[in-house]
Design a protein around this motif. Structure first.
Motif, short mmCIF file in Angstrom:
data_model
loop_
_atom_site.label_atom_id
_atom_site.label_comp_id
_atom_site.label_asym_id
_atom_site.label_seq_id
_atom_site.Cartn_x
_atom_site.Cartn_y
_atom_site.Cartn_z
N GLY A 199 -14.47 71.18 33.90
CA GLY A 199 -13.34 71.08 34.71
C GLY A 199 -12.71 70.16 34.43
O GLY A 199 -12.70 69.33 33.37
N GLY A 200 -11.21 70.50 35.01
CA GLY A 200 -10.42 68.87 34.62
C GLY A 200 -9.91 70.07 32.73
O GLY A 200 -10.63 70.58 32.02
N VAL A 201 -8.86 69.21 32.71
CA VAL A 201 -8.13 69.79 30.88
C VAL A 201 -8.19 67.43 30.04
O VAL A 201 -7.68 67.27 30.32
CB VAL A 201 -6.85 69.49 31.14
N ASP A 202 -8.62 68.32 28.80
CA ASP A 202 -9.22 67.02 28.41
C ASP A 202 -7.56 66.61 27.92
O ASP A 202 -6.67 67.42 27.26
CB ASP A 202 -10.03 66.97 27.34
N ILE A 258 -3.07 59.89 19.16
CA ILE A 258 -4.09 59.93 20.22
C ILE A 258 -4.85 58.60 21.18
O ILE A 258 -4.42 57.57 20.89
CB ILE A 258 -5.68 60.63 20.13
N SER A 259 -4.40 58.35 23.01
CA SER A 259 -4.67 57.42 23.09
C SER A 259 -5.30 57.56 24.26
O SER A 259 -5.50 58.65 25.04
CB SER A 259 -3.05 56.91 24.42
N LYS A 260 -5.66 56.43 25.01
CA LYS A 260 -7.09 56.95 26.59
C LYS A 260 -6.57 56.54 27.25
O LYS A 260 -6.52 56.83 28.49
CB LYS A 260 -8.03 55.43 25.89
N TYR A 261 -4.90 55.82 27.22
CA TYR A 261 -4.35 56.33 28.84
C TYR A 261 -3.68 57.62 29.51
O TYR A 261 -2.84 58.55 27.80
CB TYR A 261 -3.54 55.58 28.51
#
Length: 209
Positions: A84-87, A40-43
């Protein structure tokens, strides 16, 4: 037809990881191992790219076992909320499903194995036929298992003749393999502390190693 993917689940410390390493060694297959959260990366997009590269390396090195330890930390269940959005978790899950479907088929030489302590955290799509076809529970050691685990670890340390192994087997009901190993190590350290003046430096190093 052998399963495309195998999911091991059970309490922590029950040697799921050790079991997979033993299987890879016995089968003499190439072995790729990664802890789920490590990918898992924050970018944005980096986690998916890393996952895709891992599968590509596995393809090139096949026949291969690709092992995801703590897989719930990589591909948890999708959110049912209305935000909203996809994490990042959902994007990685989508990439994982795509990669698993991409190696499906009778000519595939990649076996994917996942390990988790939290089945409830995994998305149901991972358990669909053609992905993790086989789900196996790795439970806590039985009485016979505890006896053997204690025997293995007690062979590595000096044990007083007064120690009743059968009593220990009964009293450690509910212990995992890791907890049994830890109990033997702690007992050895307590014995060293209690007998510090009489213990030579070489003996101390021998117990630690």
């Amino acid at each position: 037809v052998p399963p495309q993917g195998v999911l091991l689940w059970g309490p922590p410390g029950c040697s799921k990881t050790l079991l997979v390493k033993a299987i890879a060694g016995e089968c003499r297959l190439n072995f790729f191992s990664v802890k789920g959260p490590e990918l898992i990366s924050k970018y944005v997009g980096e986690s998916e790219k890393t996952l895709a590269n891992l599968f590509e390396k596995a393809r090139k090195a096949s026949p291969t076992i690709l092992f995801f330890d703590e897989i719930d930390g990589l591909v948890g269940a999708r959110s049912t909320g209305g935000g909203g959005g996809v994490d990042v978790g959902e994007r990685v899950l989508s990439q994982m499903l795509q990669e698993m479907d991409g190696i499906n088929g009778k000519d595939s030489q990649i076996v994917i194995i996942g390990a988790t302590n939290r089945m409830d955290k995994l998305d149901k799509a991972l358990l669909r036929p053609g992905r993790f076809d086989s789900v196996l529970e790795v439970s806590l050691p039985s009485e016979a298992d505890r006896r053997e685990i204690l025997r293995i670890h007690m062979c590595r340390v000096p044990v007083d003749s007064s120690v009743d192994v059968e009593d220990l087997v009964v009293r450690t009901k509910g212990f995992s393999g890791a907890e049994l190993a830890g109990a033997v190590q702690q007992a050895a350290m307590h014995a060293l502390c209690d007998n510090a003046p009489a213990v030579r430096h070489s003996d101390f190093l021998g117990v630690l190693t």
